[in-house]
Motif scaffolding. Sequence first.
Motif, PDB file in Angstrom:
ATOM      1  N   THR A 106      42.631  18.134  -7.040  1.00  0.00           N
ATOM      2  CA  THR A 106      42.212  16.871  -7.468  1.00  0.00           C
ATOM      3  C   THR A 106      42.927  16.314  -7.717  1.00  0.00           C
ATOM      4  O   THR A 106      43.600  14.380  -7.748  1.00  0.00           O
ATOM      5  CB  THR A 106      40.785  16.103  -6.909  1.00  0.00           C
ATOM      6  OG1 THR A 106      39.614  17.150  -6.160  1.00  0.00           O
ATOM      7  CG2 THR A 106      40.086  14.979  -6.895  1.00  0.00           C
ATOM      8  N   VAL A 107      42.733  16.748  -9.232  1.00  0.00           N
ATOM      9  CA  VAL A 107      43.958  16.233 -10.061  1.00  0.00           C
ATOM     10  C   VAL A 107      45.371  15.605 -10.085  1.00  0.00           C
ATOM     11  O   VAL A 107      45.956  15.116 -10.319  1.00  0.00           O
ATOM     12  CB  VAL A 107      43.661  16.888 -11.264  1.00  0.00           C
ATOM     13  CG1 VAL A 107      44.748  16.556 -12.697  1.00  0.00           C
ATOM     14  CG2 VAL A 107      42.331  16.808 -11.732  1.00  0.00           C
ATOM     15  N   LYS A 109      46.730  15.826  -6.749  1.00  0.00           N
ATOM     16  CA  LYS A 109      46.837  14.436  -5.595  1.00  0.00           C
ATOM     17  C   LYS A 109      47.277  13.017  -5.818  1.00  0.00           C
ATOM     18  O   LYS A 109      47.574  12.352  -5.948  1.00  0.00           O
ATOM     19  CB  LYS A 109      45.933  15.019  -4.680  1.00  0.00           C
ATOM     20  CG  LYS A 109      45.766  13.764  -3.732  1.00  0.00           C
ATOM     21  CD  LYS A 109      44.154  13.979  -2.845  1.00  0.00           C
ATOM     22  CE  LYS A 109      43.866  15.508  -2.489  1.00  0.00           C
ATOM     23  NZ  LYS A 109      42.638  15.761  -1.671  1.00  0.00           N
ATOM     24  N   ARG A 110      45.599  12.675  -7.404  1.00  0.00           N
ATOM     25  CA  ARG A 110      45.847  11.323  -8.535  1.00  0.00           C
ATOM     26  C   ARG A 110      46.888  11.369  -8.571  1.00  0.00           C
ATOM     27  O   ARG A 110      47.625  10.422  -8.741  1.00  0.00           O
ATOM     28  CB  ARG A 110      44.902  11.857  -8.892  1.00  0.00           C
ATOM     29  CG  ARG A 110      44.475   9.965  -9.541  1.00  0.00           C
ATOM     30  CD  ARG A 110      44.691   8.851  -9.348  1.00  0.00           C
ATOM     31  NE  ARG A 110      43.199   8.753  -7.960  1.00  0.00           N
ATOM     32  CZ  ARG A 110      43.557   8.003  -7.374  1.00  0.00           C
ATOM     33  NH1 ARG A 110      43.868   7.394  -7.108  1.00  0.00           N
ATOM     34  NH2 ARG A 110      42.105   8.286  -6.040  1.00  0.00           N
ATOM     35  N   LYS A 111      47.772  12.481  -9.721  1.00  0.00           N
ATOM     36  CA  LYS A 111      49.201  12.246 -10.228  1.00  0.00           C
ATOM     37  C   LYS A 111      50.045  11.685  -9.833  1.00  0.00           C
ATOM     38  O   LYS A 111      51.152  11.020  -9.597  1.00  0.00           O
ATOM     39  CB  LYS A 111      49.243  13.628 -10.803  1.00  0.00           C
ATOM     40  CG  LYS A 111      50.547  13.446 -12.129  1.00  0.00           C
ATOM     41  CD  LYS A 111      50.778  14.967 -12.405  1.00  0.00           C
ATOM     42  CE  LYS A 111      51.769  14.955 -13.692  1.00  0.00           C
ATOM     43  NZ  LYS A 111      52.280  16.486 -14.465  1.00  0.00           N
ATOM     44  N   ALA A 112      50.085  12.794  -8.073  1.00  0.00           N
ATOM     45  CA  ALA A 112      50.929  12.294  -7.028  1.00  0.00           C
ATOM     46  C   ALA A 112      50.722  10.865  -6.789  1.00  0.00           C
ATOM     47  O   ALA A 112      52.202   9.889  -6.681  1.00  0.00           O
ATOM     48  CB  ALA A 112      51.621  13.415  -5.853  1.00  0.00           C
TER      49      ALA A 112
END
Length: 232
Positions: A106-107, A109-112
């Motif tokens: 999830t980290v 994904k949030r960065k992308a």
Amino acid sequence: MATILQKVSQGCVRCTSRQWTAVRGGKKWNVQRPKPRVWKARVLESITRPIYVEDIVPISQSCEKLEITTQDTEVDEYEEFMYKQVKKMFDENTMILVCQMLSMPTVDKRKAINTMKDNGMRLWFYNNRLIRRAITEYSQYKNMAPWIIGSNVYVVCPEPKVKEALKILKKIPDFIVLGGLVENSLYSKDGLTHYSQLPNIEQLRGELRQCIKHGRWREDSFIVRITSTNIM
């Protein structure tokens, strides 16, 4: 008390712990069964019994007609809201890249999502059922159906920033580019790479002006030559 003890001795009442239970006494039950009728009366009754003829009804009418009841299906308001968002994505963006997303934390994904947002693009996650429903309504997008498989993610932008998007997606190995929609035209992965290598629109317009200007200069010089030869 004496009466209860008398009944116990006769076998009518049985005393157990904390309760009295009535039981059958020594006498038999007086059950009278009906006597069977004389066989002559039974034969006479069976012979004289009337026979009713059933009405012959066609098979088509004998079958009961099933009433088809249309059940009102409940409309999922959340799904309708998300479908409107999908339609909005197709209407308001000129670039929609379809990527297949692998398993990622999830980290990351949030960065992308933040990286795309910083470069003027958005990253959307929609259900495949909603995307298929949208592309069936938009007939020009029906060829996108083979891409709508698995877990997909969509990179969208109002402007065709294909070069910037592919540059960012190269740094995200969990996103595999399948193809995209750019300015109402579908491109494969190789087509998007070729599109990103093209110069920008302003440079193409400048080259077109130079070609037109150079062509007019050649045309003018050709006319001058013809006129000079005719005068001589």
